[in-house]
Structures are given as structure tokens and as C-alpha cells.
Scaffold this active site. Structure first.
Site, PDB file in Angstrom:
ATOM      1  N   CYS A 347       0.796  -1.236   0.000  1.00 30.35           N
ATOM      2  CA  CYS A 347       0.000   0.000   0.000  1.00 30.35           C
ATOM      3  C   CYS A 347       0.830   1.289   0.000  1.00 30.35           C
ATOM      4  CB  CYS A 347      -1.014   0.032   1.130  1.00 30.35           C
ATOM      5  SG  CYS A 347      -1.325  -1.492   1.978  1.00 30.35           S
ATOM      6  N   ARG A 376       6.909 -10.748   6.010  1.00 25.25           N
ATOM      7  CA  ARG A 376       6.374 -10.443   7.338  1.00 25.25           C
ATOM      8  C   ARG A 376       7.008 -11.385   8.338  1.00 25.25           C
ATOM      9  NH1 ARG A 376      -0.016  -9.466   5.865  1.00 25.25           N
ATOM     10  NH2 ARG A 376       0.436  -7.891   4.295  1.00 25.25           N
ATOM     11  N   GLN A 394       1.267 -11.275  -3.043  1.00 29.05           N
ATOM     12  CA  GLN A 394      -0.184 -11.140  -3.128  1.00 29.05           C
ATOM     13  C   GLN A 394      -0.571 -10.623  -4.501  1.00 29.05           C
ATOM     14  OE1 GLN A 394      -0.911  -8.327   0.094  1.00 29.05           O
ATOM     15  NE2 GLN A 394      -1.833  -9.974   1.272  1.00 29.05           N
ATOM     16  N   ASP A 396      -2.124  -7.964  -5.109  1.00 31.66           N
ATOM     17  CA  ASP A 396      -2.467  -6.831  -4.267  1.00 31.66           C
ATOM     18  C   ASP A 396      -2.854  -5.641  -5.134  1.00 31.66           C
ATOM     19  OD1 ASP A 396      -2.718  -5.505  -1.930  1.00 31.66           O
ATOM     20  OD2 ASP A 396      -0.578  -5.223  -1.575  1.00 31.66           O
ATOM     21  N   HIS A 398      -4.638  -1.628  -5.163  1.00 32.12           N
ATOM     22  CA  HIS A 398      -5.169  -0.446  -4.483  1.00 32.12           C
ATOM     23  C   HIS A 398      -5.871   0.424  -5.492  1.00 32.12           C
ATOM     24  CE1 HIS A 398      -2.156  -1.957  -1.674  1.00 32.12           C
ATOM     25  NE2 HIS A 398      -3.080  -1.631  -0.798  1.00 32.12           N
ATOM     26  N   LYS A 477     -15.274  -3.222   5.640  1.00 31.95           N
ATOM     27  CA  LYS A 477     -14.714  -4.118   4.617  1.00 31.95           C
ATOM     28  C   LYS A 477     -15.655  -5.265   4.297  1.00 31.95           C
ATOM     29  CE  LYS A 477     -12.213  -6.943   7.940  1.00 31.95           C
ATOM     30  NZ  LYS A 477     -11.082  -7.798   8.199  1.00 31.95           N
ATOM     31  N   HIS A 523      -8.395  -1.230  -0.615  1.00 27.57           N
ATOM     32  CA  HIS A 523      -7.393  -2.305  -0.652  1.00 27.57           C
ATOM     33  C   HIS A 523      -8.135  -3.552  -1.106  1.00 27.57           C
ATOM     34  CE1 HIS A 523      -4.685  -0.094   2.283  1.00 27.57           C
ATOM     35  NE2 HIS A 523      -5.845   0.470   2.527  1.00 27.57           N
TER      36      HIS A 523
HETATM   37 ZN   LIG Z   1      -3.239  -2.389   1.073  1.00 30.82          ZN
END
Ligand SMILES: [Zn+2]
Ligand SMILES: [Zn+2]
Length: 658
Positions: A347, A376, A394, A396, A398, A477, A523
Site C-alpha cells: 500500500c 512479514r 499477493q 495486491d 489499491h 470491509k 485495498h
Molecule cells: Zn493495502
């Protein structure tokens, strides 16, 4: 059975019970629920497992201390199963104490799929011990001991558990003199317990001990190691059998086991929590990424951002303060300080990319996607196969958008996510999570955010579960749980509205009015991580991937060396056509080679004998068709065309076979 009806503190008053039909029943405080149920009907008492008072489950031998909505729970009620399972834990402890009188007892709760009980013993239990305990449990249930409740004061409780140091320690928690200390006795066994339990050990009929494992006392790694025995119990025999079948099937499908058998990946202690993908595994991984990429070709902008960042970024994003222990910090050689970190998420880097240019309202929504590696710092004890890792990637995304675009965008993303799952035959349930107690932003913001998200959800026409208070601290979410072929649920995708980070990073766009406005960020992840998603796919398909995902789609087997050259040429034609085909012309029997291809779960094995070689044909052996199948001859060109078509359409079942 109860020798002390009620604690002295709460005598005299009556309690009012409201029955499901609305009728009220007033009984003296301290009345046993068993007596109330009996007054409703003798037969009902036989069927009763426990009662519920204002939603709180209580057993039949615990005196009533407060009134409220009163329901009798039978085997048909979902709340009854934990009561049975917790009682089973007592029965287990009863059995263990009979066979191992020196075993000290810890806790024995019901858990999601069954129950466990912790024991302190000098040596771990063996499988033979577990079998003996189960047999002894059977005897305890046949002896039908009633669960007898007694309420005792602290000194008396200390005397009763003088030989059980773990229980004595538990008694130290009773600091409030008004708190009721209760014990339950079944036959020779007495336990310190709040309940609830079934009426007698004979109610437990269908149960099984499953495993044992070491567990720290009170989950504290500084305390002594106990031996935990896991088991499960059901009211109905077929439910127990189904459950045991699913456990067996899950073991067979365990991605760690199949990952090795199918040569997909390996792990190494030198890189804890990170995956080494073999050639086959890498093919599978890349096929998935390609699939996501293909679906995101339009409407999404794929970007790549750095892996390593100065801590200034994490200070701005707030991760340095709240998330630092989950990040891998990197030492700066010049300053000798940890001034850098590997990114744990994409992000903040996407915000930097957004900030690099000016944006007009017309460009929005703007969707950035990145497949980069993330790190992580999970504690090593939590690492497991591909599902708990330290390094992963991911899908991922945005989205930067105007507030008036939320409904349409969420609908678009929801369809995108569900469509993705459907292509693997995975069904999904939606969960809508609203404002949590700890949150940023005012109520007006949350009202707007929740309204638009809910409107978007409803416009999809799908049902969803409401999870009040479960949202992210920066916005509401939608979570997507998929159900695999064994009926297990996995939380995968998410759509999260974020009003906080646009503020924090001062993200803006120029509106139609020429003024500066604040966008909203969404997200979005679909697979969660590719690592975890592959683990789920391995287990969902039991390693038998559909043709489009199979690392090896076709294996060609000449019957004898006479056909080896023809077979090699056919493999070449298949590869040239885009099929992942290989040749097995080893000097082994055909039977052996077919068995090995089957073990590797190759969708199609093409056998070539003299007749096939002469006719430019292959005899196709289709995965899952069974040993007795008669491979039917197909023209090579036809077979190639079928496999290509099956791959293109991403068919879930094998159709190209003869
Ligand atoms: Zn994010
Ligand atoms: Zn208990």
C-alpha cells in the site's frame, strides 16, 4: 443430586422464565432447570441436553440464579454439541485418571471440532496409551455416572484438589468472594469446573480420540509442558463417521505431503517460512499469476515498486509505530542503525506512485496492482507449510477513487473476485464488517462508508453475513471466505474501504469544480497470497489439477523401444502446439510407468504401441478413469486440439480423453 441448592447470597427472590410460546413461569431462585423441564414434560426431560437462559447455556443441574428467555436445548440445537464435547473431556480425564492415577489435570474445554484435555505426566502418551484411554472412556460411558454438581467455598475446594497443583493454581484466580466455585463429579473423578455438562456419562456415545501433542500449561512457554489429548464427539453416529472421513481425506490432501509427492515445492531450515519452488511448482505458480494478470489486463495498471524502504516511509504510514515487530529491519552499514525495512505490504509504495502525478477526477478509479514479494516476520513457531509463511506475494491492488464511485467499484471488484473463485470451482460467502470500537474518522464518515459499501453489496444480489464491529480501523470491509471441496472455509479475498491513508499521505485529485479533493482508497486482494492459495488449491483438488493448471499435462509412453522415436516426435508436436508434454521412454514396464504417471496425477497418459505408431494415433489413458479403463485410440492431431481447447476454456474436468 445437588446437595447445595443455591449460594446464600441469592435466596428468597423468584426468577421469571419466559418460555418460547411467551408463557411465563415463576420459580424460586435456586430451582434446578431439570425440575423446570420436568414440569413442562417428562419426555422433554429425557431429550434435554441443557437449557438456554437469555442465550446463555446452562446445564440441568446448575441452580437458576436469574430469569430470562428460557429454551430447552436438545440434540438438535447447535448449542448442545459443545456441552456434549466438554462432557467428553471429563470422561477422558476420568479414564486417564483410572489408568494413570499420577496424571495431574489441567483444562479440558470443547473446541471447534471437538475437545481436548491437558495432563501433566512424566512421559508423553503413546498411541497405545491413547487407544487404552479410549477403551476406558467407553467403560465410563457404559457405567452411566451422573455429573454431580457441588458448590464449595475456597478452603473446601483447596482440600478437594490438594493433589492437583494445576487446579490449586487455578483456584488462585478466585479472588472475588461472591464468585461461585463449583465442582463436578462423575463416578470416581472430580473436577473443578463451571459447566455446563450433560446429565450423565451415558449421554456420550459417539466419540473418538484423535491425537496427542505437547502444550504449555496455560499456553505460556515459560511454564511446564503438558500432554494434550484431542478428541471429538457427536450426538449421531453418522456425523462422527463423516467427520472422521473428512479428517482422513484432509490428511491425504495435506498440501505439505502432496507438495513433496508431486514435487512442487520444498522448505529448508536455512530460509524459514520461505518457499523453494521446484520446476513443477514454479510452473503452477506462474500459471496462476498469468491467469490473474490476464484477467487484470484491462482496467488495472500493473506496477512494480521497491522491496526495501527507508523507515521514513513506515513512519509516515504508521507501521513503524504499530507494526515494527512484524517487519524485517535492515541495518544501514554507514550509520549502523536499522534504517530500512523490507516491505510487508504494497500500500504505502502505491501511495507514493499515486503522489508522483497530478490526477483529475476523470482518471478515477485508478487501480494499481503489484505481485511483488512481501516479507512479514511471523514467529518461527507459527510457520506451517505454505499457509503460514514469512515470504509471499499477493495479487495486491489499491484503487484510488471518488466517493461517488464506491458503489459501482465495489460491485465491479466483487464480481471480479467471485468470478476468479468460480474458475476453480470454489464457492464463496461474503462477510460485511462494520465500524470497530477502535477507529479513525467521525461517525458521519463511517455512516457514508458503510452505506455505500452495503449498497454495493446489495446491488450484487448476493447474500452476506453481517459482522458488526469487525471492520478495519480505517474503514468497513467485505471479506470473502471460500469453501473447498471438503467443505472447509478459508478466508481469502478482501475489499477494504480506507479513508485514513488518503489523509495521512495527503492524496488528492482535481475535481470537476477545479478544486482539490480527497480520494478514497480501496485495498483489494483476491488470492490472499499466492502461496496460501496454492496450498488451498492443492488440497481442494487433492493434487489432481485441472488440465490448464497441471504442471505436466500429458505424458507419452511408448510401449517398447521400437516406438521411442515416434513417441519423441509426438511429444515435440505437442510441445510445439503449447502443451506441457513429456516423454517417459525408460526401460521399465508399461504398467510401472503408467502407475508412476498416475501417482504424479498427470491428466493424460498417451500410450503408443505399434498400431498407434503406424496410424499416427495415441491410446489415451485419462486420470481418474480407473485401472480397468480401456485406453481408446485417438488421432494425434485430434488429441492435441482437444487438450488445447480444454486448456483455453480452463475446464475443471478432464474432457480430452477418449
Ligand atoms: Zn493495502
Ligand atoms: Zn466441566
Amino acid at each position: 443430586m445437588i446437595d447445595r441448592p443455591a449460594s446464600a447470597a441469592s435466596v428468597d427472590a423468584d426468577v421469571t422464565l419466559v418460555l418460547p410460546d411467551g408463557a411465563e413461569k415463576v420459580v424460586p431462585t435456586g430451582t434446578l432447570p431439570a425440575d423446570v423441564v420436568r414440569s413442562i414434560g417428562e419426555r422433554l426431560l429425557l431429550a434435554a441436553v441443557a437449557v438456554s437462559i437469555d442465550g446463555e447455556v446452562q446445564d440441568l443441574m446448575t441452580p437458576l440464579r436469574k430469569g430470562g428467555a428460557f429454551r430447552v436445548l436438545t440434540e438438535r440445537d447447535a448449542e448442545s454439541l459443545p456441552v456434549l464435547r466438554h462432557s467428553a473431556a471429563h470422561v477422558l480425564a476420568t479414564a486417564v485418571r483410572r489408568l494413570r492415577p499420577d496424571a495431574k489435570i489441567g483444562f479440558g474445554p470443547a473446541i471447534d471440532d471437538g475437545f481436548y484435555y491437558d495432563f501433566e505426566v512424566t512421559s508423553p502418551f503413546t498411541p497405545d496409551d491413547i487407544a487404552a484411554f479410549e477403551a476406558e472412556m467407553r467403560r465410563v460411558t457404559q457405567e452411566k455416572y451422573p455429573f454431580v454438581r457441588a458448590e464449595v467455598d475456597l478452603p473446601e475446594a483447596r482440600v478437594r484438589f490438594a493433589d492437583d497443583p494445576l487446579k490449586l493454581e487455578r483456584l488462585d484466580d478466585f479472588t472475588d468472594p461472591a464468585e461461585i466455585i463449583s465442582t463436578y463429579t462423575d463416578g470416581p473423578f472430580v473436577d473443578l469446573c463451571r459447566g455446563p455438562h450433560v446429565t450423565d456419562t451415558g449421554r456420550l456415545k459417539h466419540f473418538k480420540l484423535l491425537s496427542s501433542a505437547a502444550a504449555y500449561w496455560r499456553g505460556d512457554e515459560k511454564r511446564q509442558m503438558l500432554q494434550r489429548i484431542y478428541g471429538t464427539a457427536f450426538f449421531k453416529k453418522d456425523e462422527l463417521e463423516q467427520h472422521l472421513f473428512r479428517i482422513e481425506e484432509a490428511k491425504k490432501r495435506d498440501h505439505r505431503r502432496l507438495g513433496k509427492e508431486l514435487d512442487l515445492f520444498m522448505l529448508h531450515p536455512y530460509a524459514p517460512g520461505a518457499t523453494f519452488w521446484t520446476e513443477r511448482g514454479t510452473t503452477l505458480y506462474n500459471l496462476l499469476v498469468d491467469f490473474v494478470r490476464e484477467r487484470q489486463q484491462r482496467n488495472f495498471a500493473e506496477i512494480k515498486t521497491p522491496l526495501l524502504y527507508n523507515k521514513a516511509l513506515w513512519e509516515q504510514s504508521g507501521h513503524w509505530g504499530k507494526y515494527k515487530e512484524n517487519m524485517f529491519l535492515v541495518l544501514d552499514n554507514e550509520s549502523g542503525e536499522h534504517e530500512f525495512s523490507l516491505k510487508p505490504m504494497n500500500c504505502p509504495s502505491h501511495y507514493l506512485m499515486y503522489l508522483a502525478k497530478k490526477h483529475s477526477y476523470r482518471e478515477l478509479p485508478k487501480r494499481f496492482v503489484t505481485f511483488d514479494v512481501l516479507h512479514r516476520n511471523e514467529v518461527t513457531g507459527a510457520l506451517s507449510g505454505l499457509t503460514r509463511v514469512r515470504q509471499f506475494a499477493q495479487d495486491d491492488c489499491h484503487v484510488f477513487l471518488r466517493e461517488d464511485q464506491i458503489t459501482e467499484e465495489v460491485k465491479f471488484l466483487t464480481d471480479f473476485i467471485l468470478g476468479y473463485y468460480e474458475s476453480f470451482g470454489l464457492s464463496a460467502t461474503l462477510k460485511f464488517a462494520t465500524r470497530p470500537e477502535q477507529r479513525v474518522g467521525d461517525d458521519a464518515m463511517w455512516d457514508r462508508a458503510e452505506q455505500s459499501l452495503r449498497a454495493a453489496l446489495e446491488s450484487t444480489g448476493r447474500s452476506y453475513e453481517l459482522k458488526e464491529g469487525d471492520g478495519a480501523f480505517y474503514g468497513p470491509k467485505i471479506d470473502f471466505d471460500v469453501t473447498d471441496s471438503l467443505g472447509r472455509a478459508w478466508q481469502l479475498g478482501t475489499i477494504q474501504l480506507d479513508y485514513a491513508n488518503p489523509e495521512r499521505f495527503d492524496l488528492t485529485y482535481t475535481g470537476e469544480d477545479n478544486a482539490t479533493h480527497r480520494p478514497v482508497v480501496i485495498h483489494r486482494a483476491v488470492s490472499g497470497s499466492f502461496e496460501r492459495f496454492i496450498a488451498i488449491l492443492i488440497e481442494h483438488f487433492a493434487g489432481a489439477f485441472p488440465t490448464w493448471l497441471a504442471p505436466e499435462q500429458v505424458r507419452v509412453l511408448p510401449i517398447s523401444l521400437d516406438q521411442a522415436a515416434v513417441a519423441a516426435a509426438i511429444v515435440e508436436r505437442m510441445v510445439a502446439a503449447g502443451i506441457r508434454a513429456s516423454l517417459d521412454d525408460r526401460n521399465e514396464t508399461l504398467k510401472y510407468r503408467v502407475a508412476e504417471g498416475a501417482r504424479m496425477k498427470v491428466p493424460y497418459m498417451c500410450v503408443i504401441g505399434r498400431r498407434e505408431a503406424d496410424a499416427d494415433q495415441v491410446a489415451v489413458n485419462t486420470r481418474g478413469a480407473g485401472e480397468g479403463q480401456k485406453p481408446a485410440p485417438v488421432a494425434v492431431e485430434d488429441f492435441i486440439a482437444r487438450v488445447i481447447a480444454e486448456t483455453k476454456t480452463r475446464a475443471l474436468s478432464l474432457t480430452a480423453g477418449a
